[in-house]
Scaffold this motif. Structure first.
Motif, PDB file in Angstrom:
ATOM      1  N   PRO A  49     -24.084 -31.696  10.319  1.00  0.00           N
ATOM      2  CA  PRO A  49     -23.490 -31.179   9.599  1.00  0.00           C
ATOM      3  C   PRO A  49     -24.199 -29.995   9.474  1.00  0.00           C
ATOM      4  CG  PRO A  49     -22.199 -32.256   9.010  1.00  0.00           C
ATOM      5  CD  PRO A  49     -23.250 -33.702   9.324  1.00  0.00           C
ATOM      6  N   LEU A  50     -24.893 -30.642   7.817  1.00  0.00           N
ATOM      7  CA  LEU A  50     -25.894 -29.830   6.834  1.00  0.00           C
ATOM      8  C   LEU A  50     -27.337 -31.078   6.524  1.00  0.00           C
ATOM      9  CD1 LEU A  50     -26.122 -27.844   4.899  1.00  0.00           C
ATOM     10  CD2 LEU A  50     -24.359 -29.691   3.520  1.00  0.00           C
ATOM     11  N   ARG A  51     -27.897 -30.159   6.636  1.00  0.00           N
ATOM     12  CA  ARG A  51     -29.855 -30.641   6.546  1.00  0.00           C
ATOM     13  C   ARG A  51     -30.390 -29.437   5.057  1.00  0.00           C
ATOM     14  NH1 ARG A  51     -34.058 -31.998  10.626  1.00  0.00           N
ATOM     15  NH2 ARG A  51     -31.826 -33.367  11.467  1.00  0.00           N
ATOM     16  N   VAL A  52     -30.850 -29.239   3.791  1.00  0.00           N
ATOM     17  CA  VAL A  52     -31.315 -28.873   3.482  1.00  0.00           C
ATOM     18  C   VAL A  52     -32.617 -29.420   2.495  1.00  0.00           C
ATOM     19  CG1 VAL A  52     -30.995 -27.293   0.991  1.00  0.00           C
ATOM     20  CG2 VAL A  52     -28.896 -27.348   2.260  1.00  0.00           C
ATOM     21  N   ALA A  53     -33.520 -28.466   2.971  1.00  0.00           N
ATOM     22  CA  ALA A  53     -35.065 -28.870   2.069  1.00  0.00           C
ATOM     23  C   ALA A  53     -34.577 -29.307  -0.023  1.00  0.00           C
ATOM     24  CB  ALA A  53     -35.844 -29.006   2.468  1.00  0.00           C
ATOM     25  N   ILE A  54     -34.205 -29.468  -0.912  1.00  0.00           N
ATOM     26  CA  ILE A  54     -33.936 -29.585  -1.857  1.00  0.00           C
ATOM     27  C   ILE A  54     -35.196 -29.501  -2.428  1.00  0.00           C
ATOM     28  CG2 ILE A  54     -32.592 -30.371  -3.913  1.00  0.00           C
ATOM     29  CD1 ILE A  54     -31.034 -29.184  -1.821  1.00  0.00           C
ATOM     30  N   ASP A  55     -36.173 -30.236  -2.435  1.00  0.00           N
ATOM     31  CA  ASP A  55     -37.371 -29.141  -2.882  1.00  0.00           C
ATOM     32  C   ASP A  55     -37.407 -28.076  -2.601  1.00  0.00           C
ATOM     33  OD1 ASP A  55     -37.523 -30.696  -0.174  1.00  0.00           O
ATOM     34  OD2 ASP A  55     -40.081 -31.297  -0.882  1.00  0.00           O
ATOM     35  N   ARG A  56     -37.701 -27.645  -1.719  1.00  0.00           N
ATOM     36  CA  ARG A  56     -38.343 -26.619  -0.989  1.00  0.00           C
ATOM     37  C   ARG A  56     -37.562 -25.636  -1.691  1.00  0.00           C
ATOM     38  NH1 ARG A  56     -43.050 -25.723  -1.241  1.00  0.00           N
ATOM     39  NH2 ARG A  56     -42.934 -23.774  -0.106  1.00  0.00           N
ATOM     40  N   VAL A  57     -35.837 -25.721  -1.824  1.00  0.00           N
ATOM     41  CA  VAL A  57     -34.973 -24.749  -2.666  1.00  0.00           C
ATOM     42  C   VAL A  57     -35.249 -24.552  -4.335  1.00  0.00           C
ATOM     43  CG1 VAL A  57     -32.791 -24.295  -3.227  1.00  0.00           C
ATOM     44  CG2 VAL A  57     -33.426 -25.002  -0.917  1.00  0.00           C
ATOM     45  N   ASN A  58     -35.454 -26.140  -4.888  1.00  0.00           N
ATOM     46  CA  ASN A  58     -35.740 -25.426  -6.127  1.00  0.00           C
ATOM     47  C   ASN A  58     -37.575 -25.207  -6.149  1.00  0.00           C
ATOM     48  OD1 ASN A  58     -33.636 -27.086  -6.718  1.00  0.00           O
ATOM     49  ND2 ASN A  58     -34.577 -29.391  -6.298  1.00  0.00           N
ATOM     50  N   TYR A  59     -38.146 -25.762  -5.247  1.00  0.00           N
ATOM     51  CA  TYR A  59     -39.780 -24.306  -5.597  1.00  0.00           C
ATOM     52  C   TYR A  59     -39.136 -23.372  -5.737  1.00  0.00           C
ATOM     53  CZ  TYR A  59     -43.595 -21.772  -4.071  1.00  0.00           C
ATOM     54  OH  TYR A  59     -44.951 -21.176  -4.790  1.00  0.00           O
ATOM     55  N   TRP A  60     -38.383 -22.579  -4.342  1.00  0.00           N
ATOM     56  CA  TRP A  60     -37.903 -21.280  -4.458  1.00  0.00           C
ATOM     57  C   TRP A  60     -36.434 -20.553  -5.880  1.00  0.00           C
ATOM     58  CZ3 TRP A  60     -40.976 -18.160  -1.911  1.00  0.00           C
ATOM     59  CH2 TRP A  60     -41.413 -18.417  -0.688  1.00  0.00           C
ATOM     60  N   ILE A  61     -36.462 -21.253  -6.173  1.00  0.00           N
ATOM     61  CA  ILE A  61     -35.604 -21.103  -7.931  1.00  0.00           C
ATOM     62  C   ILE A  61     -36.257 -20.971  -8.433  1.00  0.00           C
ATOM     63  CG2 ILE A  61     -33.873 -22.117  -8.369  1.00  0.00           C
ATOM     64  CD1 ILE A  61     -32.701 -22.553  -6.356  1.00  0.00           C
ATOM     65  N   GLY A  62     -37.330 -22.412  -8.870  1.00  0.00           N
ATOM     66  CA  GLY A  62     -38.702 -21.711  -9.012  1.00  0.00           C
ATOM     67  C   GLY A  62     -39.419 -20.108 -10.079  1.00  0.00           C
ATOM     68  N   VAL A  63     -39.544 -19.635  -8.781  1.00  0.00           N
ATOM     69  CA  VAL A  63     -40.180 -18.737  -8.804  1.00  0.00           C
ATOM     70  C   VAL A  63     -39.828 -17.400  -8.394  1.00  0.00           C
ATOM     71  CG1 VAL A  63     -42.098 -19.919  -7.364  1.00  0.00           C
ATOM     72  CG2 VAL A  63     -40.531 -18.451  -5.994  1.00  0.00           C
ATOM     73  N   GLY A  64     -38.224 -17.638  -8.420  1.00  0.00           N
ATOM     74  CA  GLY A  64     -37.435 -16.147  -8.876  1.00  0.00           C
ATOM     75  C   GLY A  64     -36.858 -16.345  -7.464  1.00  0.00           C
ATOM     76  N   ALA A  65     -36.535 -16.987  -6.485  1.00  0.00           N
ATOM     77  CA  ALA A  65     -35.409 -16.521  -5.686  1.00  0.00           C
ATOM     78  C   ALA A  65     -34.047 -16.771  -5.750  1.00  0.00           C
ATOM     79  CB  ALA A  65     -35.721 -17.242  -4.711  1.00  0.00           C
ATOM     80  N   GLN A  66     -33.310 -15.573  -5.073  1.00  0.00           N
ATOM     81  CA  GLN A  66     -31.543 -15.934  -5.780  1.00  0.00           C
ATOM     82  C   GLN A  66     -31.138 -16.553  -4.311  1.00  0.00           C
ATOM     83  OE1 GLN A  66     -30.079 -14.617  -8.295  1.00  0.00           O
ATOM     84  NE2 GLN A  66     -32.586 -14.317  -8.890  1.00  0.00           N
ATOM     85  N   LEU A  67     -29.601 -17.122  -4.877  1.00  0.00           N
ATOM     86  CA  LEU A  67     -29.040 -18.119  -4.078  1.00  0.00           C
ATOM     87  C   LEU A  67     -28.116 -16.938  -3.536  1.00  0.00           C
ATOM     88  CD1 LEU A  67     -29.099 -21.786  -5.012  1.00  0.00           C
ATOM     89  CD2 LEU A  67     -30.139 -20.820  -3.085  1.00  0.00           C
TER      90      LEU A  67
END
Length: 83
Positions: A49-67
């Motif tokens: 039901p769900l798959r998330v690449a946590i390492d990539r999400v953390n990278y994007w949050i680190g460069v300023g992306a908003q969830l």
């Protein structure tokens, strides 16, 4: 601004969402930068039901992306399932 949000796919009454990194000015299902996972709310049986690449999400949050609020909930859910 860069956002991490859901892009809808699937057919009528059978939703399937890709979790994507996109420019906030693009359309919901339009152009995106990177696909970082998926969410299948109607998964049954052995379907994932769900798959998330946590390492990539953390990278994007680190460069300023908003969830988006929904993606934030799904990321927390994915982290709990991984532990």
């Amino acid at each position: 601004m860069v956002v991490i949000r859901l892009a809808r796919g699937g057919s009528k009454k059978r939703p399937f969402y890709n979790i994507v990194v996109a420019n906030s000015q693009q359309r919901r299902d339009g152009r995106f930068i990177e696909r970082v996972g998926f969410y299948n709310p109607v998964a049954s049986g052995a379907a994932e039901p769900l798959r998330v690449a946590i390492d990539r999400v953390n990278y994007w949050i680190g460069v300023g992306a908003q969830l988006s609020p929904t993606v934030e909930r799904l990321v927390v859910q994915s982290k709990k399932a991984a532990v």
